[in-house]
Design a protein around this motif. Structure first.
Motif, mmCIF file in Angstrom:
data_model
loop_
_atom_site.group_PDB
_atom_site.id
_atom_site.type_symbol
_atom_site.label_atom_id
_atom_site.label_comp_id
_atom_site.label_asym_id
_atom_site.label_seq_id
_atom_site.Cartn_x
_atom_site.Cartn_y
_atom_site.Cartn_z
ATOM 1 N N ARG A 37 11.807 -22.812 -40.558
ATOM 2 C CA ARG A 37 10.810 -21.900 -41.121
ATOM 3 C C ARG A 37 10.513 -22.317 -42.559
ATOM 4 O O ARG A 37 11.421 -22.517 -43.355
ATOM 5 N N HIS B 113 7.816 -21.429 -45.920
ATOM 6 C CA HIS B 113 6.805 -20.565 -46.522
ATOM 7 C C HIS B 113 5.947 -21.400 -47.469
ATOM 8 O O HIS B 113 6.465 -22.210 -48.233
ATOM 9 N N HIS B 114 4.646 -21.208 -47.385
ATOM 10 C CA HIS B 114 3.689 -21.943 -48.214
ATOM 11 C C HIS B 114 2.865 -20.954 -49.029
ATOM 12 O O HIS B 114 2.805 -19.774 -48.719
ATOM 13 N N ILE C 139 5.207 -24.310 -32.284
ATOM 14 C CA ILE C 139 4.861 -23.933 -33.656
ATOM 15 C C ILE C 139 4.271 -22.524 -33.669
ATOM 16 O O ILE C 139 3.567 -22.125 -32.754
ATOM 17 N N ARG C 140 4.626 -21.788 -34.720
ATOM 18 C CA ARG C 140 4.058 -20.456 -34.924
ATOM 19 C C ARG C 140 3.706 -20.339 -36.394
ATOM 20 O O ARG C 140 4.509 -20.655 -37.273
ATOM 21 N N CYS C 141 2.476 -19.897 -36.665
ATOM 22 C CA CYS C 141 2.016 -19.693 -38.034
ATOM 23 C C CYS C 141 1.724 -18.207 -38.223
ATOM 24 O O CYS C 141 1.152 -17.573 -37.342
ATOM 25 N N GLU C 142 2.131 -17.687 -39.367
ATOM 26 C CA GLU C 142 1.917 -16.273 -39.640
ATOM 27 C C GLU C 142 1.460 -16.101 -41.082
ATOM 28 O O GLU C 142 2.040 -16.685 -41.991
ATOM 29 N N ASN D 101 -1.313 -14.041 -36.660
ATOM 30 C CA ASN D 101 -0.284 -14.845 -35.993
ATOM 31 C C ASN D 101 -0.972 -15.824 -35.065
ATOM 32 O O ASN D 101 -1.800 -15.424 -34.249
ATOM 33 N N VAL E 197 5.239 -20.994 -41.651
ATOM 34 C CA VAL E 197 5.146 -21.888 -40.498
ATOM 35 C C VAL E 197 6.541 -22.043 -39.917
ATOM 36 O O VAL E 197 7.484 -22.386 -40.627
ATOM 37 N N ARG F 42 8.581 -23.975 -36.881
ATOM 38 C CA ARG F 42 8.503 -25.051 -35.891
ATOM 39 C C ARG F 42 9.787 -25.095 -35.071
ATOM 40 O O ARG F 42 10.868 -24.838 -35.575
ATOM 41 N N LEU G 175 1.562 -17.984 -46.210
ATOM 42 C CA LEU G 175 1.647 -18.647 -44.908
ATOM 43 C C LEU G 175 3.093 -18.999 -44.587
ATOM 44 O O LEU G 175 3.781 -19.618 -45.394
#
Length: 92
Positions: free
Chosen positions: A40, A42-43, A18-21, A12, A30, A32, A28
């Motif tokens: 939100r 998803h990548h 911004i928060r990336c998990e 995390n 992301v 924002r 991934l």
């Protein structure tokens, strides 16, 4: 990072707005914050990750490439052990 804690591995990273998990590590997410609204995304979702354990299908494909003498993305054992030693030194 909690090395010896129960649960799945995850990463995390939180910064302003911004928060990336990574949870599991192959996916991934992301999140924002923009004008008070959360978005939100998803990548890196791979269809094989829905059928198999995340990352397993790709790892097996890389292993087959290595066995066939083709270019692959697997880590060599020497590099792996160097990483393990580094992590051990961080947590000792």
């Amino acid at each position: 990072c909690n090395w010896n804690s129960p649960g799945n591995w995850s990463i995390n990273i939180t910064q302003e707005n911004i928060r990336c998990e990574l949870n599991p590590l192959e996916i991934l997410m992301v999140e924002r914050l923009h004008n008070g609204k959360r978005k939100r995304v998803h990548h890196n979702k791979n269809m094989s990750d829905s059928i198999f354990k995340p990352g397993l299908f790709l790892q097996v494909n890389e292993f087959i490439k290595m066995l066939s003498g083709k270019k692959h993305k697997l880590v060599f054992l020497k590099e792996y052990f160097e990483t393990v030693k580094l992590i051990k030194n961080i947590y000792v």
